[in-house]
Scaffold this motif. Sequence first.
Motif, PDB file in Angstrom:
ATOM      1  N   VAL A  25     -19.540 -18.666 -26.699  1.00  0.00           N
ATOM      2  CA  VAL A  25     -18.331 -18.392 -27.475  1.00  0.00           C
ATOM      3  C   VAL A  25     -17.084 -18.850 -26.730  1.00  0.00           C
ATOM      4  CG1 VAL A  25     -18.066 -16.008 -26.625  1.00  0.00           C
ATOM      5  CG2 VAL A  25     -17.140 -16.655 -28.872  1.00  0.00           C
ATOM      6  N   TRP A  26     -17.089 -18.729 -25.407  1.00  0.00           N
ATOM      7  CA  TRP A  26     -15.947 -19.179 -24.613  1.00  0.00           C
ATOM      8  C   TRP A  26     -15.879 -20.704 -24.583  1.00  0.00           C
ATOM      9  CZ3 TRP A  26     -16.428 -14.359 -21.401  1.00  0.00           C
ATOM     10  CH2 TRP A  26     -15.191 -13.707 -21.277  1.00  0.00           C
ATOM     11  N   GLN A  27     -17.014 -21.321 -24.311  1.00  0.00           N
ATOM     12  CA  GLN A  27     -17.032 -22.783 -24.221  1.00  0.00           C
ATOM     13  C   GLN A  27     -16.625 -23.432 -25.541  1.00  0.00           C
ATOM     14  OE1 GLN A  27     -20.267 -24.696 -21.931  1.00  0.00           O
ATOM     15  NE2 GLN A  27     -21.119 -22.654 -21.700  1.00  0.00           N
ATOM     16  N   GLU A  28     -17.145 -22.910 -26.643  1.00  0.00           N
ATOM     17  CA  GLU A  28     -16.816 -23.486 -27.951  1.00  0.00           C
ATOM     18  C   GLU A  28     -15.349 -23.265 -28.308  1.00  0.00           C
ATOM     19  OE1 GLU A  28     -18.620 -25.518 -29.551  1.00  0.00           O
ATOM     20  OE2 GLU A  28     -20.412 -25.237 -28.323  1.00  0.00           O
ATOM     21  N   THR A  29     -14.784 -22.164 -27.875  1.00  0.00           N
ATOM     22  CA  THR A  29     -13.366 -21.903 -28.135  1.00  0.00           C
ATOM     23  C   THR A  29     -12.491 -22.908 -27.402  1.00  0.00           C
ATOM     24  OG1 THR A  29     -13.728 -19.538 -28.533  1.00  0.00           O
ATOM     25  CG2 THR A  29     -11.508 -20.210 -27.909  1.00  0.00           C
ATOM     26  N   VAL A  30     -12.811 -23.133 -26.130  1.00  0.00           N
ATOM     27  CA  VAL A  30     -12.033 -24.101 -25.341  1.00  0.00           C
ATOM     28  C   VAL A  30     -12.168 -25.508 -25.928  1.00  0.00           C
ATOM     29  CG1 VAL A  30     -11.859 -25.234 -23.082  1.00  0.00           C
ATOM     30  CG2 VAL A  30     -12.074 -22.748 -23.222  1.00  0.00           C
ATOM     31  N   LYS A  31     -13.369 -25.869 -26.349  1.00  0.00           N
ATOM     32  CA  LYS A  31     -13.578 -27.180 -26.979  1.00  0.00           C
ATOM     33  C   LYS A  31     -12.760 -27.311 -28.253  1.00  0.00           C
ATOM     34  CE  LYS A  31     -18.387 -27.995 -25.507  1.00  0.00           C
ATOM     35  NZ  LYS A  31     -19.784 -28.078 -26.020  1.00  0.00           N
ATOM     36  N   ALA A  32     -12.811 -26.273 -29.087  1.00  0.00           N
ATOM     37  CA  ALA A  32     -12.100 -26.307 -30.360  1.00  0.00           C
ATOM     38  C   ALA A  32     -10.591 -26.407 -30.155  1.00  0.00           C
ATOM     39  CB  ALA A  32     -12.440 -25.071 -31.178  1.00  0.00           C
ATOM     40  N   MET A  33     -10.104 -25.836 -29.077  1.00  0.00           N
ATOM     41  CA  MET A  33      -8.671 -25.888 -28.793  1.00  0.00           C
ATOM     42  C   MET A  33      -8.233 -27.278 -28.334  1.00  0.00           C
ATOM     43  SD  MET A  33      -8.275 -22.160 -26.952  1.00  0.00           S
ATOM     44  CE  MET A  33      -6.549 -22.281 -26.542  1.00  0.00           C
ATOM     45  N   GLY A  34      -9.209 -28.105 -27.921  1.00  0.00           N
ATOM     46  CA  GLY A  34      -8.882 -29.479 -27.557  1.00  0.00           C
ATOM     47  C   GLY A  34      -9.143 -29.863 -26.124  1.00  0.00           C
ATOM     48  N   ALA A  35      -9.658 -28.933 -25.298  1.00  0.00           N
ATOM     49  CA  ALA A  35      -9.897 -29.212 -23.879  1.00  0.00           C
ATOM     50  C   ALA A  35     -11.390 -29.338 -23.595  1.00  0.00           C
ATOM     51  CB  ALA A  35      -9.292 -28.102 -23.028  1.00  0.00           C
ATOM     52  N   SER A  36     -11.711 -29.682 -22.353  1.00  0.00           N
ATOM     53  CA  SER A  36     -13.106 -29.754 -21.906  1.00  0.00           C
ATOM     54  C   SER A  36     -13.395 -28.524 -21.052  1.00  0.00           C
ATOM     55  CB  SER A  36     -13.351 -31.018 -21.083  1.00  0.00           C
ATOM     56  OG  SER A  36     -13.099 -32.164 -21.859  1.00  0.00           O
ATOM     57  N   PRO A  37     -14.353 -27.677 -21.469  1.00  0.00           N
ATOM     58  CA  PRO A  37     -14.647 -26.472 -20.673  1.00  0.00           C
ATOM     59  C   PRO A  37     -15.404 -26.806 -19.395  1.00  0.00           C
ATOM     60  CG  PRO A  37     -16.136 -26.630 -22.541  1.00  0.00           C
ATOM     61  CD  PRO A  37     -15.159 -27.749 -22.700  1.00  0.00           C
ATOM     62  N   VAL A  38     -15.026 -26.141 -18.325  1.00  0.00           N
ATOM     63  CA  VAL A  38     -15.714 -26.278 -17.041  1.00  0.00           C
ATOM     64  C   VAL A  38     -16.153 -24.876 -16.624  1.00  0.00           C
ATOM     65  CG1 VAL A  38     -15.537 -26.921 -14.620  1.00  0.00           C
ATOM     66  CG2 VAL A  38     -14.360 -28.277 -16.359  1.00  0.00           C
ATOM     67  N   VAL A  39     -17.447 -24.676 -16.489  1.00  0.00           N
ATOM     68  CA  VAL A  39     -17.979 -23.356 -16.141  1.00  0.00           C
ATOM     69  C   VAL A  39     -17.962 -23.178 -14.630  1.00  0.00           C
ATOM     70  CG1 VAL A  39     -19.975 -21.834 -16.261  1.00  0.00           C
ATOM     71  CG2 VAL A  39     -19.423 -23.323 -18.198  1.00  0.00           C
ATOM     72  N   LEU A  40     -17.252 -22.155 -14.181  1.00  0.00           N
ATOM     73  CA  LEU A  40     -17.158 -21.844 -12.755  1.00  0.00           C
ATOM     74  C   LEU A  40     -17.109 -20.331 -12.576  1.00  0.00           C
ATOM     75  CD1 LEU A  40     -14.375 -24.247 -11.372  1.00  0.00           C
ATOM     76  CD2 LEU A  40     -16.795 -24.289 -10.756  1.00  0.00           C
ATOM     77  N   PRO A  41     -17.664 -19.805 -11.491  1.00  0.00           N
ATOM     78  CA  PRO A  41     -17.463 -18.387 -11.181  1.00  0.00           C
ATOM     79  C   PRO A  41     -15.975 -18.123 -10.979  1.00  0.00           C
ATOM     80  CG  PRO A  41     -19.235 -19.302  -9.847  1.00  0.00           C
ATOM     81  CD  PRO A  41     -18.572 -20.461 -10.518  1.00  0.00           C
ATOM     82  N   TRP A  42     -15.533 -16.946 -11.355  1.00  0.00           N
ATOM     83  CA  TRP A  42     -14.115 -16.614 -11.245  1.00  0.00           C
ATOM     84  C   TRP A  42     -13.608 -16.756  -9.819  1.00  0.00           C
ATOM     85  CZ3 TRP A  42      -9.939 -16.589 -13.863  1.00  0.00           C
ATOM     86  CH2 TRP A  42      -8.807 -15.864 -13.440  1.00  0.00           C
TER      87      TRP A  42
END
Length: 334
Positions: A186-203
């Motif tokens: 849900v987070w990755q798809e939200t970032v994609k939909a907003m127009g950016a490329s999601p990068v998964v990283l530990p906080w």
Amino acid sequence: MSKRLILVVLLIVAILTLTACGSSTKTQQPQGDKTYTLKIHMVINEQDPVYLGYSEFKKGVEARTNGKVKVELYPNGVLGNDEDLLQQAMMGGNVAVNSDAGRLGVWVPEIGILLAPYLTDSVPEMQKLVKSDLVKKWTTDLSQKKGLTVLSFNYYTGSRNLVTKKPINGPEDLDGLKIRTPGAPVWQETVKAMGASPVVLPWTETYPAFEQGVIDGAEAQDPATYGARLYEVGKYITKTGHIQLWNCLVVGTKWFEQLPKEYQQILIEESVKAGDFTTNKLLSGQKELEAKMAAAGAVIKEIDTKPFKQKTEAVYTKLNYQELRKEVNKLLGK
């Protein structure tokens, strides 16, 4: 013979008396003499409203169980990463994790909608949802399928905003940017939909990745941004409010069910109280927190969120949340 008979009778009476006393002692022994320890893992620091909420949880639980349930708090990710700790909880470990719907939604997809973009219009609406029977149904499924028990889902940590090195005025400004996000769909798809490329990283790796140029930005709620000092490496905070982040306290079902029933109820009740405390703490301190970041050089900007709302509608279709959204809207009277 009579003396010998009297002695035998007296001996039998003595044995029966001792047996009865032993049995009475065993059945009258107070319940709950056994002590338990619960270790709460979180990646946030000691100033975060959620940590303060868990401090209240600790006080309440220890007071109401007379110290029979001891609660230990472990901030800053010192116990490890969330995924490993959740696995330990599933296996019966005495650990609890400050988690969210994104991670839990991997196992029970319905839960993931709680982090869908622009799901509700206000904090009271979301409070009604996270305390509803609908969400309880999903968390019951989680307990039965994965052995994870959610004590409560009402720890509001704020709305997720964009933290970037350059100003953001609309979705078009995100084109080509690498934005850190958690790994949940849900987070990755939200970032994609907003127009950016999601990068998964530990906080805990976000600040150095930002500093070294591995990412161009992140999306986070203000307390986390402040606690991790992200405004030092990305001074533009754009108030998109695309996700309302509500955390939950998750324990292993095996560990939880070994507790006396009264202790189980105490943990649930104190978690709800702590969640409400966290929510009130965050809301009352929001302006002060933003003022502190602004004083340190952050540029905090309110923008028109309509273009972002329109873009992120695609997330509901992508994750098959359309029917589930109707259920949520019905619950909220929309």
